[in-house]
Scaffold this motif. Structure first.
Motif, mmCIF file in Angstrom:
data_model
loop_
_atom_site.group_PDB
_atom_site.id
_atom_site.type_symbol
_atom_site.label_atom_id
_atom_site.label_comp_id
_atom_site.label_asym_id
_atom_site.label_seq_id
_atom_site.Cartn_x
_atom_site.Cartn_y
_atom_site.Cartn_z
ATOM 1 N N ALA A 55 -23.050 25.085 18.621
ATOM 2 C CA ALA A 55 -22.658 25.040 20.029
ATOM 3 C C ALA A 55 -23.538 25.953 20.881
ATOM 4 O O ALA A 55 -23.903 25.615 22.013
ATOM 5 C CB ALA A 55 -21.184 25.433 20.172
ATOM 6 N N ASP B 237 -26.866 24.324 21.485
ATOM 7 C CA ASP B 237 -26.745 23.334 22.554
ATOM 8 C C ASP B 237 -26.902 23.980 23.929
ATOM 9 O O ASP B 237 -27.489 23.387 24.845
ATOM 10 C CB ASP B 237 -25.393 22.620 22.466
ATOM 11 N N HIS B 238 -26.413 25.204 24.090
ATOM 12 C CA HIS B 238 -26.545 25.921 25.356
ATOM 13 C C HIS B 238 -27.959 26.452 25.577
ATOM 14 O O HIS B 238 -28.393 26.617 26.721
ATOM 15 C CB HIS B 238 -25.556 27.099 25.395
ATOM 16 N N ARG C 261 -28.825 17.452 20.881
ATOM 17 C CA ARG C 261 -27.506 18.055 21.079
ATOM 18 C C ARG C 261 -26.591 17.545 19.956
ATOM 19 O O ARG C 261 -26.226 16.378 19.924
ATOM 20 C CB ARG C 261 -26.958 17.649 22.452
ATOM 21 N N GLY D 230 -23.534 19.223 18.705
ATOM 22 C CA GLY D 230 -22.107 19.374 18.991
ATOM 23 C C GLY D 230 -21.303 20.121 17.946
ATOM 24 O O GLY D 230 -20.345 20.802 18.282
ATOM 25 N N SER D 231 -21.677 20.001 16.669
ATOM 26 C CA SER D 231 -20.913 20.652 15.601
ATOM 27 C C SER D 231 -21.812 20.856 14.404
ATOM 28 O O SER D 231 -22.884 20.235 14.286
ATOM 29 C CB SER D 231 -19.705 19.797 15.193
ATOM 30 N N LEU E 132 -18.864 29.427 26.156
ATOM 31 C CA LEU E 132 -18.005 28.694 25.218
ATOM 32 C C LEU E 132 -16.570 29.202 25.275
ATOM 33 O O LEU E 132 -15.621 28.413 25.168
ATOM 34 C CB LEU E 132 -18.565 28.831 23.801
ATOM 35 N N GLU F 236 -19.334 23.499 27.989
ATOM 36 C CA GLU F 236 -20.206 22.925 26.974
ATOM 37 C C GLU F 236 -21.666 23.044 27.387
ATOM 38 O O GLU F 236 -21.998 23.248 28.560
ATOM 39 C CB GLU F 236 -19.853 21.447 26.749
#
Length: 358
Positions: free
Chosen positions: A134, A137-138, A182, A184-185, A253, A258
Motif C-alpha cells: 500500500a 502505491d502511494h 498498482r 493493492g495488496s 493510509l 488510497e
C-alpha cells in the motif's frame, strides 16, 4: 531505515574497472556496522548499513562502510567508485560465480555482460507486507523526482551519453522496469511477480526491476530509484526523503486515503525525463500529466512530506542538502565538469568523492 550502496572497483593505474571484488571482499575486516557483499559482476561490491533510527546514525554507518571498502580496495591496488555506471570500463570484467548469478547471466545474456550498474537502495521499516504494498502505491508519483535528484551516471562506453542516468536507460532493457503497477495488496503483488516468473522473464520471485517494491528479505519498503550516490550526503538525502515519503504514506493510509491513480505511460515519461535531464531540464508531473520545471517537482515533494520531516527533525537537514546539491551539481554534472581533463580525471573525481565520505 537502512541503505544498500553499490560501488565499482577500478585499477589504480589504468583507471579501468577491475574484476577484483573477491579479493577486495576477502580483505574487508570484521567489525563495524553493516555488511559487505558481492554483486552481479566481479567489478562490483556492495555495503549495507545496519538498521538506523536517525540521519546521524545512518551517516556514521555509511561512512564506516565506505571506509572499510576504500581500505580493502587500496590493498588490492584499486579505487572504490560511487557511480551509477563507469566512465572507463575494463575488458576482463565477468560475472560473479554462483547459481543465482549464473542463472541471471544465462537468462539475460548480452544485457548483463557488461552491466556495471550501481544503485542506492533505501529500506524503510513498515508493519507488514500488505502495508508495504500500500505504501509503494502511494510512492509511485514521487519516484522519478528521487531519480532526478540522484543522477550520477552520464557516461557509457567511455563517452558522454547526454543522460544524467545512463544506468536507468540500461536498466530499462529488463522486464518489469520503472514505476511499479498498482498492486493493492501483498497477495496482488505476489501474484504479479509470480506471473512474470511463470512467463519466464524473471529468474525467481526475489527479482524485479521496479523502482520500489516490498522487500523480499526484510519487513521494509525498498526504494531503488537512485543512482549510486557520489557522496555520503547524497545517500543521506535520498534516505531521509524516502523515509519522509513512507511516513507520509502511512499517515495517509491511517486516514483511509488510497494511493493515487497514475497513468503508466506518463509515469514512464517521467522516469525517462528524470534520467535524461536530472535537475537541469524539464521534468514530468506524473499526477498532472504535463512537463514542469524539476524545481516545481522538488518543491511539491517537500510540501507533501513537510509534516513527516518535521516529526523526524530532518527538515533543516534536507533543505541544506538540497541547497548544496543545487550549488555543487548532481553527480552527473560534477562528472561532466571533470571530463574536460579526460576519462582518468573523471575516475579520480569519483574516487576522491567516494573516499572523502569514508
Amino acid at each position: 531505515m537502512g541503505v544498500e550502496e553499490e560501488f565499482l572497483l577500478a585499477d589504480r593505474t589504468t583507471r579501468l574497472t577491475a574484476p577484483r571484488a573477491p579479493a577486495v571482499l576477502a580483505r574487508v575486516g570484521a567489525g563495524g556496522p553493516g555488511l559487505v557483499h558481492a554483486e552481479l559482476l566481479t567489478s562490483q561490491v556492495e555495503a549495507t548499513t545496519g538498521v538506523c533510527g536517525d540521519a546521524e546514525e545512518l551517516r556514521a554507518h555509511l561512512v564506516a562502510g565506505r571506509a572499510r571498502l576504500v581500505e580493502a580496495a587500496r590493498e588490492e591496488d584499486c579505487l572504490l567508485l560511487a557511480t551509477g555506471m563507469p566512465c572507463l570500463s575494463g575488458a576482463d570484467v565477468r560475472n560473479t560465480p554462483g547459481p543465482r548469478f549464473d542463472a541471471i547471466a544465462d537468462r539475460y545474456r548480452a544485457v548483463v555482460d557488461d552491466y556495471e550498474s550501481c544503485g542506492l537502495h533505501v529500506h524503510v521499516g513498515v508493519p507488514d507486507r500488505d502495508t508495504a504494498v500500500a505504501v509503494v502505491d502511494h510512492l509511485r508519483p514521487w519516484l522519478p523526482t528521487l531519480l532526478a535528484l540522484s543522477v550520477n551516471s552520464p557516461f557509457g562506453g567511455g563517452r558522454d551519453t547526454g543522460y544524467g542516468s545512463w544506468r536507468v536507460v540500461r536498466q530499462s532493457a529488463f522486464p518489469g522496469f520503472g514505476v511499479p503497477p498498482r498492486f493493492g495488496s501483498a497477495a496482488g503483488y505476489d501474484a504479479g511477480v509470480a506471473r512474470l516468473v511463470d512467463c519466464g522473464v524473471l529468474v525467481d520471485p526475489r527479482m524485479s526491476f521496479w523502482l520500489a517494491r516490498p522487500s523480499s528479505v526484510f519487513p521494509t519498503v525498498e526504494v531503488r530509484a537512485a543512482d549510486a550516490a557520489l557522496t555520503v550526503d547524497g545517500a543521506v538525502l535520498q534516505a531521509v526523503l524516502t523515509r519522509a515519503l513512507v511516513r507520509t504514506a502511512l499517515a495517509d493510509l491511517d486516514r483511509g486515503v488510497e494511493g493515487p491513480v497514475v497513468d503508466e505511460q506518463v509515469a514512464a515519461a517521467a522516469v525517462w525525463s528524470a534520467a535524461r535531464h536530472g535537475v537541469t531540464g524539464p521534468g514530468v508531473d506524473v499526477l498532472a500529466g504535463r512537463a514542469v520545471p524539476v524545481g516545481d517537482l522538488v518543491a511539491g515533494m517537500l510540501g507533501h512530506v513537510a509534516a513527516a520531516l518535521e516529526d523526524t527533525g530532518d527538515d533543516a537537514l534536507v533543505r541544506r542538502l538540497l541547497k548544496e546539491l543545487v550549488a555543487d551539481g548532481t553527480g552527473a554534472e560534477r562528472q561532466r565538469r571533470a571530463a574536460v581533463g579526460g576519462g582518468a580525471a573523471v575516475v579520480d573525481l569519483v574516487a576522491e568523492a567516494t573516499r572523502a565520505g569514508g
